[in-house]
Design a protein around this motif. Structure first.
Motif, mmCIF file in Angstrom:
data_model
loop_
_atom_site.group_PDB
_atom_site.id
_atom_site.type_symbol
_atom_site.label_atom_id
_atom_site.label_comp_id
_atom_site.label_asym_id
_atom_site.label_seq_id
_atom_site.Cartn_x
_atom_site.Cartn_y
_atom_site.Cartn_z
ATOM 1 N N SER A 121 0.856 -1.184 0.000
ATOM 2 C CA SER A 121 0.000 0.000 0.000
ATOM 3 C C SER A 121 0.887 1.228 0.000
ATOM 4 C CB SER A 121 -0.922 0.001 1.223
ATOM 5 O OG SER A 121 -0.176 -0.086 2.422
ATOM 6 N N VAL A 122 0.643 2.166 -0.919
ATOM 7 C CA VAL A 122 1.554 3.296 -1.107
ATOM 8 C C VAL A 122 0.794 4.569 -1.440
ATOM 9 C CG1 VAL A 122 1.925 2.641 -3.523
ATOM 10 C CG2 VAL A 122 3.594 4.105 -2.389
ATOM 11 N N ALA A 123 1.284 5.687 -0.911
ATOM 12 C CA ALA A 123 0.769 7.017 -1.229
ATOM 13 C C ALA A 123 1.921 7.833 -1.801
ATOM 14 C CB ALA A 123 0.208 7.689 0.016
ATOM 15 N N THR A 124 1.590 8.918 -2.519
ATOM 16 C CA THR A 124 2.627 9.757 -3.110
ATOM 17 C C THR A 124 2.371 11.233 -2.817
ATOM 18 O OG1 THR A 124 1.431 9.869 -5.215
ATOM 19 C CG2 THR A 124 3.126 8.161 -5.002
ATOM 20 N N ILE A 125 3.466 11.966 -2.671
ATOM 21 C CA ILE A 125 3.414 13.426 -2.565
ATOM 22 C C ILE A 125 4.323 13.965 -3.663
ATOM 23 C CG2 ILE A 125 3.879 15.440 -1.124
ATOM 24 C CD1 ILE A 125 3.464 13.660 1.337
#
Length: 270
Positions: A121-125
């Motif tokens: 599970s990954v988020a990006t900025i």
């Protein structure tokens, strides 16, 4: 949250009552009665914040008549205060930072894609956009200010996201926006002339980027084909990548097509 919890593990002196805080800002126009105001511009802004009802003030010098947290470095304090307030802990999420003049967004997107493909599970900025699960938030900075940055990371943690891949701009390093983050990895892409209107000389700009590759991450990944990358490598060990200079990870038989690039990836000369 109690102010004492917000300033926990921060080098500071708290004077006054341990008040309840519901928001943090460095913009006096956004202050309300339960706001902790962090002074970055001096007495004029403090006066406006008090007029708007600030519950407590973070500043370098003492402010009379209100709960006051005195610090040596307001910007470093802002980063750590926001991290505490929004519940950032490095054992709850692994943050991977990408530093460089060019290629930050591409690197973030590709790395996030690989992590997702491996079931993580990954988020990006990234520049202009924060992605948390199915939610996409438009932003106006490469690296958001700490008040927004740690709110996003707190939301990632609440959603049990395990990885955050983010761009770290030179301005963010200069203003210590991310100094409260213990990066799992920091990746260096390259350093070419940019933002000289702010940094004035290329040497100043380069030093800011290089300064982050000393004690801000567990591991470093550095482009050995870039001159600044070579300088970074002289200061310590890192995993290296490149095409021309010796590197731990490199590509051979590179072929360019209209819609793709193919190559053979060599890792650790195996």
């Amino acid at each position: 949250m109690k102010l004492s919890n917000i300033v926990n593990n921060i080098d500071c002196k708290m004077i006054g009552k341990d008040v309840e805080i519901s928001s943090i800002t460095f913009d006096s126009k956004k202050v309300d009665e339960n706001t902790l105001f962090v002074s970055l511009k001096g007495d004029g802004e403090i006066g406006l914040a008090l007029k708007n009802g600030a519950r407590a003030i973070v500043s370098k010098s003492e402010v009379i008549g209100v709960t006051n947290v005195i610090v040596k470095d307001e910007r470093l304090a802002l980063s750590k205060i926001c991290a505490n307030f929004y519940g950032y802990k490095n054992n709850k999420i692994s943050v991977i930072g990408v530093v460089g003049t060019n290629g930050k967004t591409s690197t973030c997107v590709m790395l996030a894609g690989m992590l997702k493909a491996s079931g993580k599970s990954v988020a990006t900025i990234c520049t202009g956009k924060v992605t948390i699960g199915n939610e996409v938030i438009e932003t106006d900075m490469t690296t958001p200010d700490p008040t927004e940055l740690f709110e996003y990371i707190g939301k990632m943690i609440s959603k049990k996201i395990k990885y955050c891949v983010m761009e770290v701009s030179a301005h963010a390093i200069y203003y210590k926006k991310t100094d409260a983050i213990d990066f799992s990895y920091l990746i260096f892409t390259n350093c070419t002339q940019d933002h000289l209107d702010f940094f004035e000389t290329f040497e100043n700009y380069k030093k800011v980027k290089m300064s982050y590759f000393t004690c801000h991450a567990d591991k470093y990944v550095v482009n050995s084909d870039d001159e600044t990358g070579v300088e970074i490598l002289q200061n310590g060990k890192a995993l290296t990548y490149g095409l021309n200079n010796p590197a731990d990870v490199f590509a051979i038989n590179v072929k360019h097509y209209s819609d793709k690039i193919t190559f053979v990836l060599n890792m650790f000369d195996s």
